[in-house]
Motif scaffolding. Structure first.
Motif, PDB file in Angstrom:
ATOM      1  N   THR A 257       0.821  -1.214   0.000  1.00  0.00           N
ATOM      2  CA  THR A 257       0.000   0.000   0.000  1.00  0.00           C
ATOM      3  C   THR A 257       0.854   1.263   0.000  1.00  0.00           C
ATOM      4  O   THR A 257       0.411   2.307  -0.479  1.00  0.00           O
ATOM      5  N   THR A 258       2.080   1.196   0.532  1.00  0.00           N
ATOM      6  CA  THR A 258       2.921   2.398   0.539  1.00  0.00           C
ATOM      7  C   THR A 258       3.378   2.751  -0.873  1.00  0.00           C
ATOM      8  O   THR A 258       3.385   3.924  -1.250  1.00  0.00           O
ATOM      9  N   LEU A 300      -1.968  -5.292  -7.308  1.00  0.00           N
ATOM     10  CA  LEU A 300      -1.371  -5.034  -6.001  1.00  0.00           C
ATOM     11  C   LEU A 300      -0.988  -6.331  -5.296  1.00  0.00           C
ATOM     12  O   LEU A 300      -1.779  -7.272  -5.215  1.00  0.00           O
ATOM     13  N   ILE A 301       0.236  -6.359  -4.784  1.00  0.00           N
ATOM     14  CA  ILE A 301       0.682  -7.396  -3.853  1.00  0.00           C
ATOM     15  C   ILE A 301       0.624  -6.788  -2.456  1.00  0.00           C
ATOM     16  O   ILE A 301       1.184  -5.714  -2.217  1.00  0.00           O
ATOM     17  N   THR A 302      -0.057  -7.445  -1.534  1.00  0.00           N
ATOM     18  CA  THR A 302      -0.265  -6.840  -0.225  1.00  0.00           C
ATOM     19  C   THR A 302      -0.415  -7.912   0.840  1.00  0.00           C
ATOM     20  O   THR A 302      -0.627  -9.087   0.523  1.00  0.00           O
ATOM     21  N   ASN A 303      -0.287  -7.530   2.093  1.00  0.00           N
ATOM     22  CA  ASN A 303      -0.569  -8.435   3.208  1.00  0.00           C
ATOM     23  C   ASN A 303      -2.041  -8.316   3.591  1.00  0.00           C
ATOM     24  O   ASN A 303      -2.800  -7.561   2.982  1.00  0.00           O
ATOM     25  N   PHE A 304      -2.451  -9.037   4.623  1.00  0.00           N
ATOM     26  CA  PHE A 304      -3.809  -8.947   5.147  1.00  0.00           C
ATOM     27  C   PHE A 304      -3.837  -7.896   6.249  1.00  0.00           C
ATOM     28  O   PHE A 304      -2.984  -7.901   7.140  1.00  0.00           O
ATOM     29  N   HIS A 305      -4.824  -7.015   6.189  1.00  0.00           N
ATOM     30  CA  HIS A 305      -4.815  -5.801   7.010  1.00  0.00           C
ATOM     31  C   HIS A 305      -5.821  -5.828   8.156  1.00  0.00           C
ATOM     32  O   HIS A 305      -6.770  -6.607   8.159  1.00  0.00           O
ATOM     33  N   PRO A 307      -8.839  -4.952  10.751  1.00  0.00           N
ATOM     34  CA  PRO A 307     -10.217  -4.492  10.588  1.00  0.00           C
ATOM     35  C   PRO A 307     -10.298  -2.972  10.744  1.00  0.00           C
ATOM     36  O   PRO A 307      -9.560  -2.375  11.524  1.00  0.00           O
ATOM     37  N   LYS A 308     -11.184  -2.360   9.975  1.00  0.00           N
ATOM     38  CA  LYS A 308     -11.481  -0.927  10.065  1.00  0.00           C
ATOM     39  C   LYS A 308     -10.276  -0.039   9.751  1.00  0.00           C
ATOM     40  O   LYS A 308     -10.255   1.139  10.114  1.00  0.00           O
ATOM     41  N   SER A 309      -9.268  -0.576   9.075  1.00  0.00           N
ATOM     42  CA  SER A 309      -8.055   0.200   8.802  1.00  0.00           C
ATOM     43  C   SER A 309      -8.116   0.874   7.440  1.00  0.00           C
ATOM     44  O   SER A 309      -8.822   0.433   6.529  1.00  0.00           O
ATOM     45  N   THR A 310      -7.344   1.943   7.293  1.00  0.00           N
ATOM     46  CA  THR A 310      -7.273   2.637   5.999  1.00  0.00           C
ATOM     47  C   THR A 310      -6.669   1.742   4.921  1.00  0.00           C
ATOM     48  O   THR A 310      -6.957   1.915   3.735  1.00  0.00           O
ATOM     49  N   LEU A 311      -5.847   0.767   5.334  1.00  0.00           N
ATOM     50  CA  LEU A 311      -5.233  -0.139   4.358  1.00  0.00           C
ATOM     51  C   LEU A 311      -6.272  -1.097   3.795  1.00  0.00           C
ATOM     52  O   LEU A 311      -6.263  -1.409   2.596  1.00  0.00           O
ATOM     53  N   LEU A 312      -7.181  -1.566   4.637  1.00  0.00           N
ATOM     54  CA  LEU A 312      -8.280  -2.405   4.158  1.00  0.00           C
ATOM     55  C   LEU A 312      -9.189  -1.601   3.225  1.00  0.00           C
ATOM     56  O   LEU A 312      -9.703  -2.117   2.229  1.00  0.00           O
ATOM     57  N   MET A 313      -9.366  -0.330   3.528  1.00  0.00           N
ATOM     58  CA  MET A 313     -10.168   0.537   2.666  1.00  0.00           C
ATOM     59  C   MET A 313      -9.510   0.713   1.304  1.00  0.00           C
ATOM     60  O   MET A 313     -10.182   0.744   0.266  1.00  0.00           O
ATOM     61  N   LEU A 314      -8.179   0.828   1.302  1.00  0.00           N
ATOM     62  CA  LEU A 314      -7.459   0.990   0.038  1.00  0.00           C
ATOM     63  C   LEU A 314      -7.656  -0.219  -0.867  1.00  0.00           C
ATOM     64  O   LEU A 314      -7.962  -0.068  -2.056  1.00  0.00           O
ATOM     65  N   ILE A 315      -7.471  -1.421  -0.343  1.00  0.00           N
ATOM     66  CA  ILE A 315      -7.618  -2.585  -1.219  1.00  0.00           C
ATOM     67  C   ILE A 315      -9.077  -2.781  -1.624  1.00  0.00           C
ATOM     68  O   ILE A 315      -9.360  -3.317  -2.700  1.00  0.00           O
ATOM     69  N   PHE A 338      -2.040 -13.324   9.536  1.00  0.00           N
ATOM     70  CA  PHE A 338      -2.414 -11.945   9.241  1.00  0.00           C
ATOM     71  C   PHE A 338      -1.372 -10.934   9.731  1.00  0.00           C
ATOM     72  O   PHE A 338      -0.581 -11.196  10.629  1.00  0.00           O
ATOM     73  N   PHE A 339      -1.422  -9.765   9.099  1.00  0.00           N
ATOM     74  CA  PHE A 339      -0.685  -8.554   9.448  1.00  0.00           C
ATOM     75  C   PHE A 339       0.794  -8.619   9.062  1.00  0.00           C
ATOM     76  O   PHE A 339       1.165  -9.340   8.137  1.00  0.00           O
ATOM     77  N   SER A 340       1.640  -7.871   9.732  1.00  0.00           N
ATOM     78  CA  SER A 340       2.988  -7.555   9.241  1.00  0.00           C
ATOM     79  C   SER A 340       3.835  -8.775   8.900  1.00  0.00           C
ATOM     80  O   SER A 340       4.489  -8.814   7.867  1.00  0.00           O
ATOM     81  N   TYR A 341       3.848  -9.772   9.777  1.00  0.00           N
ATOM     82  CA  TYR A 341       4.637 -10.979   9.544  1.00  0.00           C
ATOM     83  C   TYR A 341       3.781 -12.104   8.948  1.00  0.00           C
ATOM     84  O   TYR A 341       4.195 -13.259   8.939  1.00  0.00           O
TER      85      TYR A 341
END
Length: 348
Positions: A257-258, A300-305, A307-315, A338-341
């Motif tokens: 997303t960045t 887009l290649i992305t991780n799982f974000h 709940p209620k986050s701007t990153l989930l909104m982006l995808i 899920f998430f960063s790792y």
């Protein structure tokens, strides 16, 4: 749109606390938007889904070992710092814990020999402090010695030596982030070489990820949310490569997303209403949510974000909110991490 529209229930045990044994050993959920088909693969299969001529755009920002533990001078009270951003020279904006213990005029010692100390100069915004560091040697080298990686709050363990490697992408170059551009953590040098050999063009941009990436959306109506600002830079060479791919109708695939926010922030239309990205240094507070029309990014290649986050909104803006939530439910049933790792998703 309402914040509840981006909520889902995640079992706590699916929040990855450690990286996978090997970077590219993470699982990969592939979403074929044209057919709606989903595939369950591993990240080392990603090259199978890349085509010759694809432009793969990655964020090469490097995470600072920005978490520091020290003692308040004279009292010996334990305190924690999290560097947010450099203001000028040795002056930084910093989150401190516990905040009540540190006021302007106080000093914190992280290391006596050789010296590494911080002086509280002023109050910052949102409870932060403006601090000036006093040290012997070169600041970034001392930070590497004394600091630890700023793992996100949902990783409920102290940072370990392994994190200094695994919480960085293999292509990180430009120091400045306090959180990793996590979609890139899955790539290895070998995978990148395979992509290059297949005819994929590798392009790098820089966006320094700020602590705001973890701040929740608190507005009931998401349109009222204000994004934090982050610094980004795009070289003339990278801008030319992306613009050339766009003109030639080649697919632009953003890693994370960045990278997406960087490309979309730098996009501007020419006299023929054709979008190109401009090179240079700037800051962005772009907020991408459903209804947004993407100007540069195709896949887009992305991780799982969260709940209620701007990153989930982006995808959800790139695909379809309801379908994304259905895919997340399937990922939960299939025990994705899920998430960063955690594991990855490719929205192609």
């Amino acid at each position: 749109m309402k914040i509840e529209d981006f909520d889902y229930n995640l079992p706590e045990e699916l929040i990855a606390q450690k990286p996978a044994d090997r970077r590219d050993g993470s699982r990969l959920l592939v979403v074929h938007r044209d057919s709606g088909k989903i595939e369950h693969r591993h990240f080392y299969d990603i090259v199978d889904f890349l085509n010759p001529g694809d432009c793969l755009v990655m964020n090469n920002s490097k995470v600072l070992p920005a978490r520091l533990f020290g003692t308040k001078e004279h009292t010996g009270a334990r305190v924690e710092f999290l560097l947010i951003k450099r203001i000028d020279g040795d002056v930084w904006e910093t989150m401190v814990k516990p905040g009540k213990r540190l006021k302007p005029g106080d000093s914190v010692i992280f290391c006596d020999a050789p010296l590494f100390r911080a002086h509280i100069r002023d109050y910052g915004s949102d409870g932060t402090r403006i601090v000036e560091f006093e040290y012997e040697g070169i600041f970034m080298e001392r930070l590497e010695e004394v600091g630890s990686m700023p793992l996100p709050p949902y990783i409920e363990r102290p940072s370990e030596s392994e994190d200094k490697d695994r919480y960085q992408t293999v292509y990180c170059r430009e120091e400045g982030s306090v959180a990793a551009p996590t979609a890139g953590l899955h790539f290895t040098e070998e995978l990148l070489e395979k992509a290059r050999a297949k005819g994929v063009e590798l392009v790098y941009v820089t966006l320094h990820v700020g602590i705001g990436t973890f701040r929740p959306v608190k507005c009931e109506n998401i349109e009222e949310h204000s994004m934090h600002f982050e610094e980004y830079e795009i070289s003339e060479e990278s801008a030319a490569a992306v613009n050339r791919a766009k003109r030639e109708g080649r697919r632009i695939i953003s890693v994370g997303t960045t990278s997406t926010r960087t490309l979309e922030s730098a996009a501007e239309a020419d006299s023929d209403c054709v979008y190109q990205i401009r090179s240079g240094h700037a800051s962005t507070g772009i907020f991408i949510y459903p209804g947004y029309e993407f100007k540069m990014v195709d896949s887009l290649i992305t991780n799982f974000h969260l709940p209620k986050s701007t990153l989930l909104m982006l995808i959800s803006a790139l695909y379809d909110r309801e379908k994304i939530l259905e895919i997340y439910e399937e990922a939960i049933r299939e025990k994705y991490r899920f998430f960063s790792y955690g594991d990855a998703m490719f929205i192609e």
